[in-house]
Scaffold this motif. Structure first.
Motif, PDB file in Angstrom:
ATOM      1  N   LEU A  92     -90.894 -66.796  25.364  1.00 35.27           N
ATOM      2  CA  LEU A  92     -92.229 -66.319  25.732  1.00 35.27           C
ATOM      3  C   LEU A  92     -92.288 -66.005  27.229  1.00 35.27           C
ATOM      4  CD1 LEU A  92     -95.113 -65.700  24.878  1.00 35.27           C
ATOM      5  CD2 LEU A  92     -95.663 -68.105  25.296  1.00 35.27           C
ATOM      6  N   LEU A  93     -91.700 -66.856  28.045  1.00 38.43           N
ATOM      7  CA  LEU A  93     -91.643 -66.597  29.485  1.00 38.43           C
ATOM      8  C   LEU A  93     -90.817 -65.344  29.785  1.00 38.43           C
ATOM      9  CD1 LEU A  93     -91.224 -70.217  30.898  1.00 38.43           C
ATOM     10  CD2 LEU A  93     -93.242 -68.738  31.064  1.00 38.43           C
ATOM     11  N   ALA A  94     -89.746 -65.141  29.022  1.00 47.91           N
ATOM     12  CA  ALA A  94     -88.925 -63.937  29.198  1.00 47.91           C
ATOM     13  C   ALA A  94     -89.724 -62.685  28.859  1.00 47.91           C
ATOM     14  CB  ALA A  94     -87.674 -64.021  28.328  1.00 47.91           C
ATOM     15  N   ILE A  95     -90.513 -62.737  27.795  1.00 47.88           N
ATOM     16  CA  ILE A  95     -91.336 -61.588  27.401  1.00 47.88           C
ATOM     17  C   ILE A  95     -92.348 -61.270  28.492  1.00 47.88           C
ATOM     18  CG2 ILE A  95     -93.142 -60.839  25.794  1.00 47.88           C
ATOM     19  CD1 ILE A  95     -91.550 -62.296  23.598  1.00 47.88           C
ATOM     20  N   ILE A  96     -93.002 -62.291  29.008  1.00 52.30           N
ATOM     21  CA  ILE A  96     -93.989 -62.081  30.065  1.00 52.30           C
ATOM     22  C   ILE A  96     -93.331 -61.474  31.301  1.00 52.30           C
ATOM     23  CG2 ILE A  96     -95.529 -63.281  31.686  1.00 52.30           C
ATOM     24  CD1 ILE A  96     -96.101 -65.264  29.329  1.00 52.30           C
ATOM     25  N   THR A  97     -92.174 -62.005  31.674  1.00 48.67           N
ATOM     26  CA  THR A  97     -91.458 -61.506  32.843  1.00 48.67           C
ATOM     27  C   THR A  97     -91.037 -60.052  32.664  1.00 48.67           C
ATOM     28  OG1 THR A  97     -90.649 -63.734  33.304  1.00 48.67           O
ATOM     29  CG2 THR A  97     -89.485 -61.917  34.355  1.00 48.67           C
ATOM     30  N   VAL A  98     -90.470 -59.733  31.511  1.00 53.00           N
ATOM     31  CA  VAL A  98     -90.019 -58.362  31.251  1.00 53.00           C
ATOM     32  C   VAL A  98     -91.217 -57.411  31.191  1.00 53.00           C
ATOM     33  CG1 VAL A  98     -88.855 -56.854  29.588  1.00 53.00           C
ATOM     34  CG2 VAL A  98     -87.883 -59.077  30.139  1.00 53.00           C
ATOM     35  N   VAL A 130     -84.091 -41.375  37.227  1.00 50.03           N
ATOM     36  CA  VAL A 130     -83.377 -42.647  37.082  1.00 50.03           C
ATOM     37  C   VAL A 130     -84.369 -43.764  36.766  1.00 50.03           C
ATOM     38  CG1 VAL A 130     -81.935 -44.336  38.284  1.00 50.03           C
ATOM     39  CG2 VAL A 130     -81.540 -41.903  38.628  1.00 50.03           C
ATOM     40  N   LYS A 131     -85.482 -43.754  37.474  1.00 50.49           N
ATOM     41  CA  LYS A 131     -86.509 -44.769  37.232  1.00 50.49           C
ATOM     42  C   LYS A 131     -87.109 -44.631  35.837  1.00 50.49           C
ATOM     43  CE  LYS A 131     -87.671 -45.583  42.044  1.00 50.49           C
ATOM     44  NZ  LYS A 131     -88.719 -45.637  43.054  1.00 50.49           N
ATOM     45  N   ALA A 132     -87.248 -43.412  35.351  1.00 43.62           N
ATOM     46  CA  ALA A 132     -87.775 -43.205  34.002  1.00 43.62           C
ATOM     47  C   ALA A 132     -86.830 -43.784  32.955  1.00 43.62           C
ATOM     48  CB  ALA A 132     -88.006 -41.714  33.749  1.00 43.62           C
ATOM     49  N   LEU A 133     -85.536 -43.631  33.172  1.00 41.81           N
ATOM     50  CA  LEU A 133     -84.569 -44.222  32.249  1.00 41.81           C
ATOM     51  C   LEU A 133     -84.558 -45.746  32.370  1.00 41.81           C
ATOM     52  CD1 LEU A 133     -81.714 -41.603  32.482  1.00 41.81           C
ATOM     53  CD2 LEU A 133     -83.153 -42.107  30.498  1.00 41.81           C
ATOM     54  N   MET A 134     -84.853 -46.259  33.559  1.00 40.15           N
ATOM     55  CA  MET A 134     -85.004 -47.706  33.720  1.00 40.15           C
ATOM     56  C   MET A 134     -86.186 -48.200  32.886  1.00 40.15           C
ATOM     57  SD  MET A 134     -84.293 -48.024  37.830  1.00 40.15           S
ATOM     58  CE  MET A 134     -85.009 -49.633  37.999  1.00 40.15           C
ATOM     59  N   VAL A 135     -87.274 -47.440  32.881  1.00 41.92           N
ATOM     60  CA  VAL A 135     -88.443 -47.786  32.064  1.00 41.92           C
ATOM     61  C   VAL A 135     -88.062 -47.817  30.585  1.00 41.92           C
ATOM     62  CG1 VAL A 135     -90.717 -46.967  31.298  1.00 41.92           C
ATOM     63  CG2 VAL A 135     -90.160 -46.999  33.726  1.00 41.92           C
ATOM     64  N   ALA A 136     -87.306 -46.811  30.137  1.00 38.78           N
ATOM     65  CA  ALA A 136     -86.863 -46.772  28.736  1.00 38.78           C
ATOM     66  C   ALA A 136     -86.021 -47.992  28.396  1.00 38.78           C
ATOM     67  CB  ALA A 136     -86.082 -45.495  28.465  1.00 38.78           C
ATOM     68  N   GLY A 137     -85.120 -48.361  29.291  1.00 38.80           N
ATOM     69  CA  GLY A 137     -84.283 -49.528  29.064  1.00 38.80           C
ATOM     70  C   GLY A 137     -85.093 -50.815  29.026  1.00 38.80           C
ATOM     71  N   LEU A 138     -86.039 -50.953  29.932  1.00 36.19           N
ATOM     72  CA  LEU A 138     -86.890 -52.145  29.942  1.00 36.19           C
ATOM     73  C   LEU A 138     -87.791 -52.198  28.713  1.00 36.19           C
ATOM     74  CD1 LEU A 138     -87.833 -52.381  33.716  1.00 36.19           C
ATOM     75  CD2 LEU A 138     -86.507 -54.035  32.385  1.00 36.19           C
ATOM     76  N   PHE A 139     -88.248 -51.040  28.245  1.00 39.92           N
ATOM     77  CA  PHE A 139     -89.060 -51.003  27.033  1.00 39.92           C
ATOM     78  C   PHE A 139     -88.243 -51.493  25.829  1.00 39.92           C
ATOM     79  CE2 PHE A 139     -90.692 -48.769  23.266  1.00 39.92           C
ATOM     80  CZ  PHE A 139     -91.957 -49.321  23.223  1.00 39.92           C
ATOM     81  N   GLY A 140     -87.005 -51.017  25.718  1.00 40.73           N
ATOM     82  CA  GLY A 140     -86.129 -51.488  24.644  1.00 40.73           C
ATOM     83  C   GLY A 140     -85.865 -52.977  24.751  1.00 40.73           C
ATOM     84  N   PHE A 141     -85.681 -53.455  25.966  1.00 43.40           N
ATOM     85  CA  PHE A 141     -85.462 -54.881  26.203  1.00 43.40           C
ATOM     86  C   PHE A 141     -86.683 -55.691  25.777  1.00 43.40           C
ATOM     87  CE2 PHE A 141     -84.544 -58.184  29.767  1.00 43.40           C
ATOM     88  CZ  PHE A 141     -83.997 -59.065  28.845  1.00 43.40           C
ATOM     89  N   LEU A 142     -87.875 -55.195  26.113  1.00 39.13           N
ATOM     90  CA  LEU A 142     -89.113 -55.882  25.732  1.00 39.13           C
ATOM     91  C   LEU A 142     -89.269 -55.912  24.215  1.00 39.13           C
ATOM     92  CD1 LEU A 142     -91.720 -57.281  26.640  1.00 39.13           C
ATOM     93  CD2 LEU A 142     -92.789 -55.027  26.727  1.00 39.13           C
TER      94      LEU A 142
END
Length: 157
Positions: A92-98, A130-142
């Motif tokens: 849960l803490l990981a989800i909030i952080t991400v 590059v930042k947009a692809l970072m957003v995509a990666g973080l979205f997948g991670f979330l």
């Protein structure tokens, strides 16, 4: 839904593999061109961009296989029920952080796009893609972190 997330993670991981090949080719081209005295401008910067993208796009697949760094010193001494509770709280803490990180990077991407942010040098390179692809990666991670949290709560993980 679970198989859709897995397919998305597989796509991102495969894309990372192709990006790694591209990064290697960029670096080889940079080394060869410097060796013959005609350096290609911006190759080092492009390879750094590709490495950043590979790292962020690979986060979801790494989370899916539970391959992130994990400190087990404390959890090894807990009983099974305590371990499960600890895992649920940690996830849960990981989800909030991400989620917070995703929000911040998304806002930064929008600012970067609006301000035409770029790396200056012999070749101007825009930063927002590059930042947009970072957003995509973080979205997948979330998505993957949330999926794992649901599995933990249901007792399937």
């Amino acid at each position: 839904m679970s198989s859709l997330i897995t397919k998305f993670n597989q796509f991102l991981a495969a894309f990372c593999g192709w990006l790694m090949i591209g990064m290697m080719l960029l670096l080889v081209a940079d080394i060869v061109s410097r060796g013959i005295g005609k350096p290609l401008q911006g190759m080092a910067e492009l390879s750094v961009f590709v490495m950043i993208i590979v790292i962020y796009l690979g986060l979801a697949r790494c989370e899916e296989h539970r391959e992130h760094v994990n400190l087990e010193l404390l959890t090894n001494f807990l009983p099974a029920g305590g371990r499960r509770l600890f895992a649920v709280i940690a996830q849960l803490l990981a989800i909030i952080t991400v989620a917070l990180l995703l929000y911040a990077v998304f806002q930064n991407t929008l600012d970067s796009f609006a301000n035409h942010e770029s790396i200056e040098g012999t070749m101007e390179l825009r930063i927002w893609p590059v930042k947009a692809l970072m957003v995509a990666g973080l979205f997948g991670f979330l998505l993957q972190a949330t999926r794992f949290f649901i599995e933990l709560v249901k007792g399937k993980a």
